[in-house]
Design a protein around this motif. Structure first.
Motif, PDB file in Angstrom:
ATOM      1  N   LEU A   1      87.351  30.970  25.917  1.00 40.38           N
ATOM      2  CA  LEU A   1      86.878  30.098  24.836  1.00 40.38           C
ATOM      3  C   LEU A   1      87.998  29.191  24.343  1.00 40.38           C
ATOM      4  O   LEU A   1      87.803  27.975  24.195  1.00 40.38           O
TER       5      LEU A   1
ATOM      6  N   HIS B   1      90.674  22.165  26.162  1.00 38.47           N
ATOM      7  CA  HIS B   1      90.445  21.239  27.270  1.00 38.47           C
ATOM      8  C   HIS B   1      89.331  20.243  26.925  1.00 38.47           C
ATOM      9  O   HIS B   1      89.488  19.039  27.091  1.00 38.47           O
TER      10      HIS B   1
ATOM     11  N   LEU C   1      87.299  14.842  24.972  1.00 39.75           N
ATOM     12  CA  LEU C   1      86.492  13.963  24.122  1.00 39.75           C
ATOM     13  C   LEU C   1      87.375  12.941  23.415  1.00 39.75           C
ATOM     14  O   LEU C   1      86.998  11.776  23.257  1.00 39.75           O
TER      15      LEU C   1
ATOM     16  N   VAL D   1      90.193  11.718  24.560  1.00 37.67           N
ATOM     17  CA  VAL D   1      90.578  10.718  25.559  1.00 37.67           C
ATOM     18  C   VAL D   1      89.449   9.706  25.763  1.00 37.67           C
ATOM     19  O   VAL D   1      89.687   8.497  25.845  1.00 37.67           O
ATOM     20  N   ILE D   2      88.207  10.200  25.822  1.00 37.17           N
ATOM     21  CA  ILE D   2      87.073   9.286  25.993  1.00 37.17           C
ATOM     22  C   ILE D   2      86.949   8.369  24.781  1.00 37.17           C
ATOM     23  O   ILE D   2      86.783   7.163  24.914  1.00 37.17           O
TER      24      ILE D   2
ATOM     25  N   PHE E   1      86.625  19.782  14.205  1.00 35.29           N
ATOM     26  CA  PHE E   1      85.593  20.257  15.131  1.00 35.29           C
ATOM     27  C   PHE E   1      86.116  21.406  15.994  1.00 35.29           C
ATOM     28  O   PHE E   1      85.455  22.428  16.176  1.00 35.29           O
TER      29      PHE E   1
ATOM     30  N   MET F   1      84.704  25.205  16.052  1.00 35.05           N
ATOM     31  CA  MET F   1      84.107  25.802  17.250  1.00 35.05           C
ATOM     32  C   MET F   1      84.842  27.077  17.656  1.00 35.05           C
ATOM     33  O   MET F   1      84.229  28.038  18.115  1.00 35.05           O
TER      34      MET F   1
ATOM     35  N   ILE G   1      83.733  29.861  15.100  1.00 35.87           N
ATOM     36  CA  ILE G   1      82.355  30.296  15.364  1.00 35.87           C
ATOM     37  C   ILE G   1      82.271  31.034  16.695  1.00 35.87           C
ATOM     38  O   ILE G   1      81.644  32.086  16.812  1.00 35.87           O
ATOM     39  N   GLY G   2      82.958  30.484  17.708  1.00 38.08           N
ATOM     40  CA  GLY G   2      82.925  31.108  19.026  1.00 38.08           C
ATOM     41  C   GLY G   2      83.524  32.507  19.016  1.00 38.08           C
ATOM     42  O   GLY G   2      82.963  33.441  19.592  1.00 38.08           O
TER      43      GLY G   2
ATOM     44  N   TYR H   1      83.724  34.470  16.469  1.00 35.17           N
ATOM     45  CA  TYR H   1      82.785  35.327  15.740  1.00 35.17           C
ATOM     46  C   TYR H   1      81.674  35.811  16.674  1.00 35.17           C
ATOM     47  O   TYR H   1      81.341  37.007  16.695  1.00 35.17           O
TER      48      TYR H   1
END
Lengths: 144, 124
Positions: free
Chosen positions: A94, A100, A105, A107-108, A129, A133, A136-137, A139
Motif C-alpha cells: 500500500l 508511486h 498524478l 507528474v501528469i 490526498f 489514502m 484509510i488504507g 485502517y
C-alpha cells in the motif's frame, strides 16, 4: 538509422534534488511492486491453491494481500490469510503503491498546470490526498 | 517561469509520435485509470454497506474488468520496459524494438484474459 548518443553527466555535475530522487523512486518502486505481487502470489499458491482455489482469487490476493480479498470467496480456512505478517506485506505494498501513484498524478498535472501557484496547489492537494489514502488504507488492512 | 505552448489540439492529434507516443499515452491512461480504481476501491471497502456493494457491482461488471485489466497489464509491462531502459541507458537506442517485444508479450496475455472474462460474462 540514426543513432543518438545519450548524454551522461556524472552525478556530481547533475546534482541530487527531490525530482531526481522521485524519478529513481518511480523506477525502483515499480520493481518492488513486481516483487511484492509475485511474493503474494507465491504465498497464495502455498496457502490456498492446493484446495482448488481459482486463478482469479489467487491474482486478487496477489495484487493486494488483504483479508477482505479472500473472505468473500469459498476459502475454507481464513486464519493463515489474516496473520500480522500478511498485513505487514499488504501495508508495504500500500505504501509503495500510494507513493508511486500519487507522484505519477503530480507528474501528469504538471503537464497541464504550469503556473507556479497552480503547481503549489497541486502539491498541497496531493500530499493531503496521499496521507488520507495511506491512513484509510492502513485502517482497512489492519482492522477488516 | 511560465511555459507556453503554441500547439493547437488539431496539430497535436496529427503529431506522428508513432509507437513510443502511443505507449506514452496508454501508460498515462492506464495510470490514471488505476489511480481512480484503487481510490474508489479503498474508499468502498472502508465505507462498506450499500455504497460499498454499489461500488463492487461496478467493478465486477465485465466491461469494467476488461478496461481495468488493460490499464494494469499495459502499465505494468510498459513500466517494466521504461525501468529497464532507464536503469541501462544504452538500451534506449533499441526502444522501438523493445516496444515490439512489449506488444508481443501484452497482446497474447490480454487476449486470453479478455476471452475468459467474456466467456464468464456469457455464463460459462
Amino acid at each position: 538509422m540514426t543513432t543518438t548518443k545519450s548524454r551522461n553527466l556524472p552525478l556530481a555535475k547533475r546534482g541530487i534534488n527531490f525530482e531526481m530522487i522521485m524519478w529513481i523512486f518511480t523506477r525502483l518502486s515499480a520493481l518492488a511492486m513486481y516483487a511484492l505481487i509475485l511474493f503474494a502470489i507465491i504465498g497464495a499458491l502455498i496457502m490456498g491453491a492446493r484446495t482448488q482455489m481459482n486463478m482469479a482469487d489467487v491474482l486478487r490476493w496477489g495484487f493486494m494481500p488483504n483479508l477482505s480479498h479472500v473472505q468473500n470467496t469459498n476459502v475454507p480456512d481464513i486464519a493463515p490469510w489474516s496473520t500480522p505478517f500478511w498485513r505487514a506485506v499488504g501495508s508495504l505494498l500500500l505504501l509503495v503503491a500510494t507513493a508511486h501513484g500519487v507522484h505519477g498524478l503530480v507528474v501528469i498535472c504538471d503537464d497541464y498546470i504550469v503556473t507556479p501557484r497552480g503547481r503549489q496547489i497541486v502539491r498541497f492537494i496531493s500530499i493531503v490526498f496521499m496521507i488520507a489514502m495511506i491512513v484509510i488504507g492502513l485502517y482497512v488492512v489492519w482492522t477488516l | 517561469m511560465v511555459l507556453k505552448r503554441n500547439v493547437s489540439l488539431a496539430s497535436a492529434l496529427r503529431y506522428k509520435g508513432q509507437g513510443p507516443m502511443l505507449t506514452y499515452i496508454l501508460h498515462r491512461i492506464g495510470g490514471v485509470g488505476m489511480a481512480v480504481f484503487v481510490t474508489v476501491h479503498i474508499l468502498a471497502s472502508f465505507v462498506g454497506g450499500k455504497a460499498g456493494i454499489f461500488a463492487n457491482s461496478i467493478y465486477e461488471s465485465w466491461l469494467f474488468q476488461i478496461f481495468i485489466f488493460f490499464c494494469v497489464l499495459f502499465h505494468a509491462i510498459n513500466g517494466l520496459r521504461i525501468t529497464i531502459s532507464d536503469l541501462w541507458p544504452k538500451l534506449i537506442q533499441h526502444q522501438r524494438e523493445a516496444i515490439w517485444v512489449e506488444w508481443a508479450v501484452f497482446l497474447p496475455i490480454y487476449g486470453i484474459a479478455v476471452y475468459i472474462i467474456i466467456r464468464a460474462a456469457l455464463g460459462g
